[in-house]
Design an enzyme around this catalytic site. Sequence first.
Site, PDB file in Angstrom:
ATOM      1  CG  ASP A  71      30.951  34.938  42.991  1.00 31.30           C
ATOM      2  OD1 ASP A  71      31.248  34.131  43.619  1.00 31.30           O
ATOM      3  OD2 ASP A  71      31.502  35.628  42.305  1.00 31.30           O
ATOM      4  CG  ASN A 140      38.094  42.075  34.801  1.00 26.51           C
ATOM      5  OD1 ASN A 140      37.877  41.834  35.910  1.00 26.51           O
ATOM      6  ND2 ASN A 140      37.011  41.558  33.995  1.00 26.51           N
ATOM      7  CG  HIS A 142      35.881  40.391  38.280  1.00 22.46           C
ATOM      8  ND1 HIS A 142      36.305  39.565  37.312  1.00 22.46           N
ATOM      9  CD2 HIS A 142      36.458  39.751  39.364  1.00 22.46           C
ATOM     10  CE1 HIS A 142      36.563  38.282  37.644  1.00 22.46           C
ATOM     11  NE2 HIS A 142      36.806  38.381  39.013  1.00 22.46           N
ATOM     12  CD  GLU A 147      33.486  39.535  34.541  1.00 25.84           C
ATOM     13  OE1 GLU A 147      34.448  40.489  34.799  1.00 25.84           O
ATOM     14  OE2 GLU A 147      33.790  38.706  34.310  1.00 25.84           O
TER      15      GLU A 147
HETATM   16  C1  F6R Z   1      34.970  34.575  43.545  1.00 26.42           C
HETATM   17  C2  F6R Z   1      35.047  36.100  43.103  1.00 26.42           C
HETATM   18  C3  F6R Z   1      35.867  36.653  42.403  1.00 26.42           C
HETATM   19  C4  F6R Z   1      37.335  36.472  42.586  1.00 26.42           C
HETATM   20  C5  F6R Z   1      38.262  37.053  41.706  1.00 26.42           C
HETATM   21  C6  F6R Z   1      39.901  36.656  41.972  1.00 26.42           C
HETATM   22  O1  F6R Z   1      34.042  34.148  44.496  1.00 26.42           O
HETATM   23  O2  F6R Z   1      34.236  36.763  43.977  1.00 26.42           O
HETATM   24  O3  F6R Z   1      35.523  37.997  41.890  1.00 26.42           O
HETATM   25  O4  F6R Z   1      37.670  36.944  43.909  1.00 26.42           O
HETATM   26  O5  F6R Z   1      38.087  36.451  40.451  1.00 26.42           O
HETATM   27  O6  F6R Z   1      40.191  35.376  42.023  1.00 26.42           O
HETATM   28  P1  F6R Z   1      41.451  34.761  42.517  1.00 26.42           P
HETATM   29  O7  F6R Z   1      41.426  34.838  43.886  1.00 26.42           O
HETATM   30  O8  F6R Z   1      41.297  33.210  42.016  1.00 26.42           O
HETATM   31  O9  F6R Z   1      42.721  35.468  41.818  1.00 26.42           O
END
Ligand code: F6R
Length: 249
Positions: A71, A140, A142, A147
């Site tokens: 992303d 959450n 995701h 989301e």
């Molecule tokens: C980013 C992504 C997000 C993160 C998630 C956890 O490319 O795909 O889904 O993996 O928000 O983020 P951290 O590792 O910072 O807790």
Amino acid sequence: MAGNIKVVVCKSSDEVAQKAAGMFIEQVRNKPTSVLGFATGSTPEKTYAEIAKLSKAEKVSFAKTISFNLDEYWGLDGDHDQSYRFFMNDKLFKSIDIRPWNAHVLNGKAKFPEVECRAYEDQILSVGGVDLWVLGIGNNGHIAFNEPGSPVDSRTRLVSLTQSTIDANSDGRFFKDPAEVPRCALSTGIGTIRDARRLVLLATGAKKADAIAKAVDGAFTPDVPASLLQDHPDCTFILDADAASKLKK
Ligand code: F6R
């Protein structure tokens, strides 16, 4: 129900990184032309440092690999220090010999997001799909920026971020203030991710324990996007003890 998800619990986040990096090194050693999927965020940072270290120590070249990231923030260009392109260059690409033109990250400044997203899907297909994709998980549940509520067959598209994700990404690690966080992102879809031949999801720390328990032991539901990996044929969650602490024994 745990579905097909394999769960590996490690003693520390260092061990999570070693195991995950080992999977990537093995993948590239066995198939130098591998198509790899990467994630951003805090969790995979140590894994990327370990991949860079092992690739040098064990002389495993990434020169023939192709990569796709999950992303990118909508509205940020690759030079912005909070863009995911910047993150990947800094944390991994500059330290391995992957060719810059083979390391794909969605363009957050694309004039026509639908065209950008369609082209990204086409690029993944045209190289035969992703062999191994590393994921993180949001508090959450995701995955990428899918989301809660994202459909199981969603593809790469422009999405809105939830307040919980905006807050999580402005807690001082990345953005300083929630007002700075872009409200939208370009994200691969759950369908795009599920098409990868092998998935590895990393989670560390107690904040992730609820999401992990729901993803592994709860219902297969878009309310918890990571639960939509339960029927993937080759999906491993590598967790530290804190992230695994709420799993059914
Ligand atoms: C980013 C992504 C997000 C993160 C998630 C956890 O490319 O795909 O889904 O993996 O928000 O983020 P951290 O590792 O910072 O807790």
